[in-house]
Design a protein around this motif. Structure first.
Motif, PDB file in Angstrom:
ATOM      1  N   LYS A 127      55.331  37.602 133.942  1.00 31.92           N
ATOM      2  CA  LYS A 127      55.635  37.054 132.619  1.00 31.92           C
ATOM      3  C   LYS A 127      54.797  35.796 132.395  1.00 31.92           C
ATOM      4  O   LYS A 127      54.731  34.924 133.260  1.00 31.92           O
ATOM      5  CB  LYS A 127      57.126  36.725 132.547  1.00 31.92           C
ATOM      6  CG  LYS A 127      57.572  36.120 131.255  1.00 31.92           C
ATOM      7  CD  LYS A 127      59.061  35.815 131.315  1.00 31.92           C
ATOM      8  CE  LYS A 127      59.508  35.086 130.089  1.00 31.92           C
ATOM      9  NZ  LYS A 127      60.918  34.698 130.184  1.00 31.92           N
ATOM     10  N   GLU A 129      54.214  32.687 129.506  1.00 32.03           N
ATOM     11  CA  GLU A 129      54.719  32.042 128.292  1.00 32.03           C
ATOM     12  C   GLU A 129      53.749  30.951 127.862  1.00 32.03           C
ATOM     13  O   GLU A 129      53.219  30.223 128.693  1.00 32.03           O
ATOM     14  CB  GLU A 129      56.087  31.404 128.536  1.00 32.03           C
ATOM     15  CG  GLU A 129      57.215  32.378 128.649  1.00 32.03           C
ATOM     16  CD  GLU A 129      58.559  31.681 128.819  1.00 32.03           C
ATOM     17  OE1 GLU A 129      58.598  30.434 128.932  1.00 32.03           O
ATOM     18  OE2 GLU A 129      59.571  32.383 128.840  1.00 32.03           O
ATOM     19  N   GLN A 131      53.353  27.435 126.258  1.00 31.89           N
ATOM     20  CA  GLN A 131      54.168  26.237 126.100  1.00 31.89           C
ATOM     21  C   GLN A 131      53.832  25.564 124.764  1.00 31.89           C
ATOM     22  O   GLN A 131      52.874  25.937 124.082  1.00 31.89           O
ATOM     23  CB  GLN A 131      53.917  25.265 127.264  1.00 31.89           C
ATOM     24  CG  GLN A 131      54.132  25.885 128.632  1.00 31.89           C
ATOM     25  CD  GLN A 131      55.555  26.325 128.876  1.00 31.89           C
ATOM     26  OE1 GLN A 131      56.489  25.561 128.676  1.00 31.89           O
ATOM     27  NE2 GLN A 131      55.737  27.566 129.286  1.00 31.89           N
TER      28      GLN A 131
END
Length: 141
Positions: A127, A129, A131
């Motif tokens: 995963k 992501e 920020q």
């Protein structure tokens, strides 16, 4: 005047001293057992840096994770480089045809799909992501 110790007193003193010593050693062992701190294990979060560091069509190998990170039509993806057969670290093919396991010659396509065994499972994806500060963070768990 010379004071003598009876045999009974000597044996009683020696027995008590040995019991005291063995009790101290036993309590020390228990204290050490209950105060044991296991290793924290490998990290599960990695800072990948700015998103702009991953241009399209370029695959970046991060051996500290180990993962292959690339920018595709889906976005930025991370593919684990740990073979699903026995846990060896796979090698990226030089001609960008995918990955090959050096242990038992399992072959994976560039997206981590098994092409040739003995591995039966595809390479997992991690995963990623984005920020708030436009940097990327990868999670292995």
């Amino acid at each position: 005047m010379k004071k003598t110790i009876s045999r009974r007193s000597f044996l009683k003193f020696t027995t008590n001293a040995l019991f005291g010593l063995s009790s101290s050693l036993g309590l020390g062992g228990l204290f050490r057992f209950f105060s044991f701190q296991p290793d924290p294990g490998p990290p599960t979060e990695f800072d990948l840096g700015p998103k702009d560091d991953y241009p399209k069509t370029i695959q970046i190998i991060r051996s500290d994770i180990p993962a292959a990170i690339k920018h595709t039509e889906e976005g930025i993806i991370a593919i684990s480089m740990v073979c699903t057969h026995l846990g060896c670290t796979v090698d990226a093919d030089e001609n960008k045809e995918g990955f090959t396991c050096p242990c038992h010659e399992s072959h994976y396509n560039p997206n981590g799909v098994v092409l040739k065994g003995p591995a039966t499972k595809n390479l997992p994806r991690f995963k990623i992501e984005e920020q708030e500060d436009k940097t990327l963070k990868l999670y292995t768990k």
